[in-house]
Design a protein around this motif. Sequence first.
Motif, short mmCIF file in Angstrom:
data_model
loop_
_atom_site.label_atom_id
_atom_site.label_comp_id
_atom_site.label_asym_id
_atom_site.label_seq_id
_atom_site.Cartn_x
_atom_site.Cartn_y
_atom_site.Cartn_z
N GLN A 49 57.15 50.30 35.25
CA GLN A 49 56.24 49.24 35.53
C GLN A 49 55.81 48.40 34.30
O GLN A 49 55.70 49.05 33.22
CB GLN A 49 54.62 49.99 35.86
CG GLN A 49 54.00 49.11 36.99
CD GLN A 49 52.85 49.69 37.16
OE1 GLN A 49 52.04 50.20 36.28
NE2 GLN A 49 52.11 49.99 38.46
N ASP A 165 49.57 40.49 37.53
CA ASP A 165 48.60 41.56 37.04
C ASP A 165 47.45 40.68 36.27
O ASP A 165 46.38 40.85 36.56
CB ASP A 165 48.98 42.63 36.10
CG ASP A 165 49.87 43.62 36.77
OD1 ASP A 165 50.12 43.80 37.98
OD2 ASP A 165 51.03 43.61 36.05
N ARG A 259 42.96 49.37 34.63
CA ARG A 259 43.69 50.49 34.86
C ARG A 259 42.56 51.81 34.77
O ARG A 259 42.71 52.17 35.69
CB ARG A 259 44.70 50.75 33.76
CG ARG A 259 46.04 49.98 33.96
CD ARG A 259 47.04 50.55 33.15
NE ARG A 259 48.20 49.70 33.05
CZ ARG A 259 48.48 48.78 32.13
NH1 ARG A 259 47.75 48.52 31.00
NH2 ARG A 259 49.75 48.35 32.40
N ALA A 265 45.86 49.37 40.19
CA ALA A 265 46.60 50.08 40.90
C ALA A 265 46.03 49.85 42.27
O ALA A 265 47.13 49.28 43.17
CB ALA A 265 46.41 51.66 41.16
N ARG A 268 47.98 46.11 42.85
CA ARG A 268 49.30 46.18 43.11
C ARG A 268 49.59 46.77 44.50
O ARG A 268 50.56 46.23 45.24
CB ARG A 268 50.02 47.36 42.15
CG ARG A 268 49.94 46.88 40.39
CD ARG A 268 51.45 46.65 40.46
NE ARG A 268 51.82 45.94 38.92
CZ ARG A 268 52.49 46.21 38.23
NH1 ARG A 268 53.52 47.14 38.43
NH2 ARG A 268 53.01 45.55 37.17
#
Length: 325
Positions: A49, A165, A259, A265, A268
């Motif tokens: 990542q 992101d 995070r 997450a 994503r």
Amino acid sequence: MQQPDLATALIAGDRRALARAITLVESTRPDHRAAALAVLEAAARAGRQALRIGLSGTPGVGKSTFIESFGLMLVNQGLRVAVLAVDPSSARSGGSILGDKTRMDRLSREPAAFIRPSPSQAHLGGVARRTREAISLCEAAGFDVVLIETVGVGQSETLVAEMADLFILLLAPAGGDELQGVKRGIMEMADLILVNKADGDLKPAALRTVSDYAGALRLLRKRPQDPEGFPKALPVSALAEDGLAQAWAEMQALAQWRRDRGHFAAHRAEQARQWFEAEVREGLLARLTRDPAVRARLGALGDAVAAGRAAPAQAAAEMLASLGG
Ligand SMILES: Nc1nc2c(ncn2[C@@H]2O[C@H](COP(=O)(O)OP(=O)(O)OP(=O)(O)O)[C@@H](O)[C@H]2O)c(=O)[nH]1
């Protein structure tokens, strides 16, 4: 190079393999597509990542200068940096904005950097697919940061924000006291607004612009994925390489906060779902229009709508009915 070798070289971090893999995913040839899918599958298995940073700014704000200075700073910190461009209009100008002139000359000479121009594809869907895939190839090749830049025409900003992101808006110092016609929707997507050219004579105007935007950002509703104080506006000078470390610190702090709380997450995961759904949608449409009869009907109904002989909704219903839907 055979596909397994290409994937192996890519995962070993070979930049030429990365460039070839991106060329492969950009190809519209059906046999290339099968090979591209195999490389993408191997890339996904690498499980790596990067931090994906979307960057938008109108021509003249200093995007190239910023990416070069910012990218070099990251490279000097030992990070590997990939730069991808999203420019849906490049097909019109007959090539990529990045291709015609030497941009980011110093960064492009760094072994830890990779710069890829926008593909010349006319429609946004094609550019979107290629960019998503190129991002995952860059990640598999071990890049720590993937910068996705766009000139911000039409929907390309939204597209880039959806893939990233973090989304950064680069602005120039404003002449007057007006906010530079930045649409509210774009401001709402931004995690960080960087006002460039905060140097020399332009510095006072840049600082004023920063405080104008800081004020405007405070009026926006706080987003659950943001800590207190975000989105922020900061001054930078890409030319004087000033404020870049602070901007990077803010980006890292924001990413870490997300995070730690699961937002990163979750975002994503949602992006992966949207990617999948977009692929299915585009695949279905492509499959449909491969049938000459369907294509002809689509064309005829489109003509009828354009000529005012049929209402769009009615024509669409008729089209779907003829497909058995
Ligand atoms: N004073 C000052 N000028 C800058 C700064 N960054 C860029 N410029 C100048 O602004 C102009 C445009 O810079 P580019 O980096 O080419 O910006 P751009 O038009 O957004 O780039 P592309 O769209 O990527 O071609 C150039 O003349 C730069 O030298 C800065 O931090 N300070």
